[in-house]
Scaffold this active site. Structure first.
Site, mmCIF file in Angstrom:
data_model
loop_
_atom_site.group_PDB
_atom_site.id
_atom_site.type_symbol
_atom_site.label_atom_id
_atom_site.label_comp_id
_atom_site.label_asym_id
_atom_site.label_seq_id
_atom_site.Cartn_x
_atom_site.Cartn_y
_atom_site.Cartn_z
ATOM 1 N N GLU A 1 -4.690 -30.330 56.869
ATOM 2 C CA GLU A 1 -3.697 -30.876 58.052
ATOM 3 C C GLU A 1 -2.004 -29.896 58.309
ATOM 4 O OE1 GLU A 1 -1.354 -34.049 55.825
ATOM 5 O OE2 GLU A 1 0.212 -34.484 56.471
ATOM 6 N N GLY B 1 -2.343 -26.726 58.375
ATOM 7 C CA GLY B 1 -2.265 -25.468 59.189
ATOM 8 C C GLY B 1 -2.510 -26.291 60.894
ATOM 9 N N LYS C 1 7.309 -17.386 52.746
ATOM 10 C CA LYS C 1 7.383 -18.316 51.656
ATOM 11 C C LYS C 1 6.223 -18.739 50.571
ATOM 12 C CE LYS C 1 7.611 -22.358 53.067
ATOM 13 N NZ LYS C 1 7.170 -23.418 51.005
ATOM 14 N N CYS D 1 -9.239 -24.125 46.575
ATOM 15 C CA CYS D 1 -9.629 -24.088 47.864
ATOM 16 C C CYS D 1 -11.094 -24.184 48.040
ATOM 17 C CB CYS D 1 -8.622 -23.142 49.123
ATOM 18 S SG CYS D 1 -9.247 -21.608 48.977
HETATM 19 P P1 NAI Z 1 1.174 -28.247 52.216
HETATM 20 O O1 NAI Z 1 -0.228 -27.864 52.918
HETATM 21 O O2 NAI Z 1 1.876 -28.840 52.392
HETATM 22 O O3 NAI Z 1 1.764 -26.928 51.598
HETATM 23 C C1 NAI Z 1 1.224 -25.349 51.936
HETATM 24 C C2 NAI Z 1 2.919 -24.607 51.947
HETATM 25 O O4 NAI Z 1 2.936 -24.682 53.714
HETATM 26 C C3 NAI Z 1 3.962 -25.177 50.941
HETATM 27 O O5 NAI Z 1 4.432 -23.327 50.503
HETATM 28 C C4 NAI Z 1 4.605 -26.125 52.235
HETATM 29 O O6 NAI Z 1 5.990 -25.369 52.001
HETATM 30 C C5 NAI Z 1 3.798 -25.184 53.660
HETATM 31 N N1 NAI Z 1 4.542 -26.101 54.224
HETATM 32 C C6 NAI Z 1 4.151 -27.424 54.415
HETATM 33 N N2 NAI Z 1 4.448 -28.098 55.488
HETATM 34 C C7 NAI Z 1 4.872 -27.164 56.864
HETATM 35 C C8 NAI Z 1 4.404 -27.352 57.949
HETATM 36 N N3 NAI Z 1 4.728 -28.019 58.777
HETATM 37 N N4 NAI Z 1 4.896 -26.193 58.374
HETATM 38 C C9 NAI Z 1 4.976 -24.808 57.885
HETATM 39 N N5 NAI Z 1 5.341 -25.089 56.420
HETATM 40 C C10 NAI Z 1 4.292 -25.853 55.486
HETATM 41 O O7 NAI Z 1 0.522 -28.111 50.563
HETATM 42 P P2 NAI Z 1 0.556 -29.525 49.742
HETATM 43 O O8 NAI Z 1 1.593 -30.260 50.329
HETATM 44 O O9 NAI Z 1 1.529 -28.785 48.675
HETATM 45 O O10 NAI Z 1 -0.580 -29.914 49.004
HETATM 46 C C11 NAI Z 1 -1.070 -31.226 49.649
HETATM 47 C C12 NAI Z 1 -2.517 -30.852 49.422
HETATM 48 O O11 NAI Z 1 -3.624 -29.450 50.029
HETATM 49 C C13 NAI Z 1 -3.883 -31.117 48.792
HETATM 50 O O12 NAI Z 1 -3.875 -31.680 48.026
HETATM 51 C C14 NAI Z 1 -4.529 -29.968 48.862
HETATM 52 O O13 NAI Z 1 -5.477 -30.903 49.638
HETATM 53 C C15 NAI Z 1 -4.163 -28.896 50.074
HETATM 54 N N6 NAI Z 1 -4.248 -27.596 49.615
HETATM 55 C C16 NAI Z 1 -5.235 -26.905 50.069
HETATM 56 C C17 NAI Z 1 -4.755 -25.840 49.560
HETATM 57 C C18 NAI Z 1 -5.618 -24.117 50.038
HETATM 58 O O14 NAI Z 1 -5.418 -23.370 49.439
HETATM 59 N N7 NAI Z 1 -6.614 -24.806 51.092
HETATM 60 C C19 NAI Z 1 -2.968 -25.484 49.052
HETATM 61 C C20 NAI Z 1 -2.536 -25.886 49.165
HETATM 62 C C21 NAI Z 1 -3.044 -27.462 49.217
#
Ligand code: NAI
Length: 784
Positions: A245, A247, A190, A298
């Site tokens: 969060e 994760g 996804k 990240c």
């Molecule tokens: P997110 O962690 O919510 O999204 C990442 C992926 O997880 C997306 O595909 C999303 O649809 C999916 N997802 C969201 N909630 C889920 C759930 N409960 N169960 C399974 N999958 C789920 O990140 P978001 O909201 O786009 O960004 C928020 C913050 O997260 C950013 O501002 C940043 O701080 C951090 N982030 C960190 C990343 C990294 O590479 N470490 C990448 C993206 C965001």
């Protein structure tokens, strides 16, 4: 601007990349996409818009997946998995090679589509993201080719659910899909809801170059779809990259399910500049560290830690350089900073910066109209505990602080719940290589930043997640031991008989073993241990939460063990073996009395325990790590570091051998342990600490508790001072351990109610080495 004006001002003229082919691809699909399942697109359904963040324009309508869509995708992956796994490594290698070639042939199309959808500068998608995607498939074509020869005794994990973020949409797909396919897994992936287009293009082209249907399936939608994938019972492994969060939620949702899990989460990576650094290079490095991909990385070097004597000069140089950054249309080849991925993320950054208590600097750069843009930002004068020093901003915002001594630099760098990456800048190689091992980070760059390669493992420690992507270690995340383990029946303590036999002389009452001392349990409780023949063998203490806390503190205080040489650790473990062998008769008698085993069988267990100690003494100075040949100026060292403090529930069925088999690999690799002895047969553990006491093992390296596994599991797994929890208990505690471990995202290794033959080869081996270590990748300049 006309040509004359350009010549007069020497300003860059606009040089936008042609987006015609990408738009033609979107148009060919009528601007509407379904999912990609079993080799073809499904009919588009309930739609949401995918926008270009630089303009706000809708690029395409995507389909929010339903339960039925996820079901269909998982079914397709399951149907394809057996055949894909049985295909020869060479056959899979040919497919991965074809994917690498496909990416190269369509490189410009991928790059432009990525930039349109994500807002990142075309210079980056063209020169960094897409070439790395191709490199990943080439590298893993090689892994597939070598699979039979190099991964003997292992088999693919099975069907993998992969959930990826929006910051490197295609690259994160490659990081997830390439090793999975190489290992023989099939995939339901996804993409993030903001950036799904390059994944759909990839799947379509993969089918065109002959990837068997069902091997790679893409479903689109938001977090709710992610949740469906995580919860699906027919998925064997979840691989996630995204926020800490989410994760944590995934760790909780998969707890007890038996699904394998790897998490690559957030960071607040330090960028340390010593006063002897080449400051101009360090400024250029910083441009890459925090303004690459608008800081939405990240492992972005988002926390500048600069030595006091050069701080002012460095900040001045930095501010000047920030004024030269070019911000604008991401398709323009001269642009350094593009658009933030979505208005939601932009608002989050704006909110965080507006609430800053520090001094905020932004250069006078005009922002384009209409899109999601944010100026490069430097914030100085923040306290180390300030939320902006601690929390991931995930935007082009650098926070900065100063230090005086190298020790203070390390302390500040490690003052974070995260541990993903770190950069060290110094012309003094001794200093840089002294600091690198002291940093709590999965990746360290020396005089460099944001270097990635398929051959070099990437991933974090602490709350930055667990598991590695890339390199040999990354392959293991998609493989598991090929064995069918039988179910493990719960083994309870022998109950008190109705008519006990007379006692044979009163035995001593053993104590808990904490910090190298024998201590009474905090609660003052003990229980009886009966032999199957109805004889009272001894009392044993019953540990509680406070004993767990004391044991963890003792283990934490023994941190020097991690720095002891492998040679020294080996010597001590050999010495333990020698002292145990001396007392074979006594230990065998105890095992026989507790378990009812024959004397010969009990002696065999002691003999195997001695042998196993030899095995781990042997490994103590041989789990060498490696040097990864990366296609850059430099090498990447893969250093095997101890995980830290490991809490372990020892096997019930092999009271001595089980404990030794768990303890020895952990301490051989430099960890400290808090062991909970077999609940049914705890006395061998009490006998063993007398051996430990006489074997030169520093106090606190091994701590031994006795008590109820079910009662102690949440305390040990929930303790923030514990870095990993293992369980080979016959009690049903795997689920509670995985759930409680979500708090600080500890690594877990639990048996899910499956037995292991401790007498045989399953009781040792590389599986233990991998669980007892974490790879730190250290990139160092080397050669021309
Ligand atoms: P997110 O962690 O919510 O999204 C990442 C992926 O997880 C997306 O595909 C999303 O649809 C999916 N997802 C969201 N909630 C889920 C759930 N409960 N169960 C399974 N999958 C789920 O990140 P978001 O909201 O786009 O960004 C928020 C913050 O997260 C950013 O501002 C940043 O701080 C951090 N982030 C960190 C990343 C990294 O590479 N470490 C990448 C993206 C965001």
């Amino acid at each position: 601007m006309n040509l004359r004006e350009i010549f007069e001002s020497m300003e860059y003229g606009p040089a936008a990349e042609d987006d015609g082919p990408a738009r033609a691809w979107l148009a060919r699909h009528g601007g509407r996409f379904g999912h990609f399942i079993a080799g073809r697109f499904t009919e588009p359904g309930a739609a949401f818009a995918s926008r270009n963040p630089a303009t706000g324009e809708v690029l395409a309508e995507l389909t929010q997946a339903s339960e039925a869509d996820v079901e269909a995708a998982v079914a397709a992956a399951r149907a394809a998995q057996g055949r894909w796994a049985r295909a020869s490594g060479h056959e899979r290698a040919r497919h991965l090679y074809a994917l690498a070639r496909m990416v190269q042939k369509n490189a410009r199309l991928f790059a432009v589509l990525e930039t349109l959808d994500n807002g990142k500068p075309i210079r980056e998608s063209r020169d960094i993201d897409v070439p790395l995607v191709a490199r990943h498939f080439y590298y893993h074509a090689g892994m597939a080719q070598l699979a039979e020869a190099e991964f003997g005794g292992l088999e693919p994990v099975g069907v993998c659910g992969q959930i990826i973020p929006w910051n490197f949409p295609l690259l994160m797909l490659a990081w997830k899909v390439a090793p999975a396919l190489a290992a023989g897994c099939t995939v339901v992936l996804k993409p993030a809801e903001y950036t799904s287009l390059s994944a759909l293009l990839f799947a379509e082209l993969a089918a065109e170059v002959g990837l068997p249907m069902g091997v790679l399936n893409i479903v689109t939608g938001d977090g709710a779809v992610g949740e469906m994938i995580v919860a699906h019972p027919d998925i064997d492994k979840i691989a996630f990259t995204g926020s800490t969060e989410v994760g944590r939620k995934i760790r909780q949702a998969t707890a007890g399910s038996g699904k394998a899990l790897t998490l690559e989460l957030g960071g607040k990576s330090p960028y340390i500049v010593f006063d002897d650094a080449d400051l101009d290079s360090a400024v250029e490095g910083l441009v890459d560290a925090i303004w690459f991909n608008q800081g939405q990385v990240c492992c972005a070097g988002s926390r500048l830690i600069v030595q006091e004597g050069v701080a002012e000069r460095f900040h001045d140089k930095l501010r000047r350089r920030m004024g030269e950054l070019r911000l604008g249309n991401p398709l323009d080849k001269c642009i350094d900073i593009g658009a933030i991925v979505d208005p939601v993320q932009l608002q989050r950054i704006e909110r965080m910066v507006a609430g800053s208590a520090g001094e905020v600097f932004q250069p006078e750069i005009s922002l384009p109209e209409g899109g999601c843009f944010f100026r490069p930002t430097l914030i100085t004068g923040l306290e180390p505990a300030d939320p902006l020093m601690q929390e991931e901003i995930f935007g082009p915002v650098l926070v900065s602080t100063t230090f005086r001594t190298p020790a203070e630099a390390v302390e500040l760098a490690n003052n974070s719940r995260y541990g993903l990456a770190a950069s060290i800048w110094s012309e003094n190689v001794n200093l840089a290589l002294d600091v690198a091992p002291k940093l709590a980070a999965g990746v360290v760059w020396v005089n460099a930043t944001n270097l990635f390669d398929a051959a070099a493992g990437f991933g974090g420690v602490r709350e930055s997640g667990f598991g590695r992507e890339g390199g040999w270690e990354g392959m293991h995340a998609y493989l598991k031991p090929a064995r069918r383990a039988r179910a493990l029946a719960p083994l309870r303590p022998v109950p008190a008989p109705e008519s006990p036999k007379p006692e044979e002389g009163i035995d001593r009452t053993p104590k808990l073993y904490i910090g190298g001392r024998q201590l009474r349990p905090d609660g003052g409780y003990s229980r009886e241990v009966w032999s199957p023949r109805g004889r009272l063998l001894s009392m044993v203490p019953v540990a509680n939460r406070k004993d767990v806390r004391n044991a963890v503190e003792a283990a934490a205080a023994a941190a020097g063990w991690a720095r002891a040489t492998g040679h020294l650790r080996a010597q001590i473990i050999y010495y333990i073996a020698e002292n145990l062998a001396e007392r074979t008769g006594e230990f065998a008698a105890r095992i026989a009395a507790m378990t009812g085993a024959s004397r010969a069988k009990a002696e065999a267990e002691v003999a195997r325990a001695v042998e196993r100690l030899f095995t781990w003494a042997a490994w103590a100075d041989k789990h060498d790590g490696g040097v990864r040949g990366v296609p850059l100026r430099g090498v990447a060292l893969a250093m095997n570091e101890p995980v830290g403090v490991i809490g372990a529930f020892c096997p019930d069925e092999a009271p001595l051998l089980g404990l030794v088999s768990v303890m020895a690999p952990a301490i051989a690799m430099g960890n400290r342990v808090v062991l909970v002895a077999s609940e049914a047969y705890p006395l061998s553990a009490a006998d063993l600490y007398q051996v430990l006491d006489t074997s030169d093992l520093p106090g606190g390296v091994v701590n031994i508790l006795m008590g109820s596994h079910a009662e102690l599991a949440p305390h040990l797994a929930g303790h923030l001072g514990v870095d990993a929890v293992w369980s080979f208990s016959s009690s049903d505690i795997s689920g509670v351990i995985e759930r409680e471990a979500a708090g600080n995202l500890k690594r877990t290794w639990v048996n899910h109610g499956r037995a292991r033959d401790w007498m045989g080869p399953e009781g040792e081996g590389r599986e233990f080495l991998r669980a007892a270590t974490e790879v730190k990748t250290v990139w160092v300049p080397y050669g021309e």
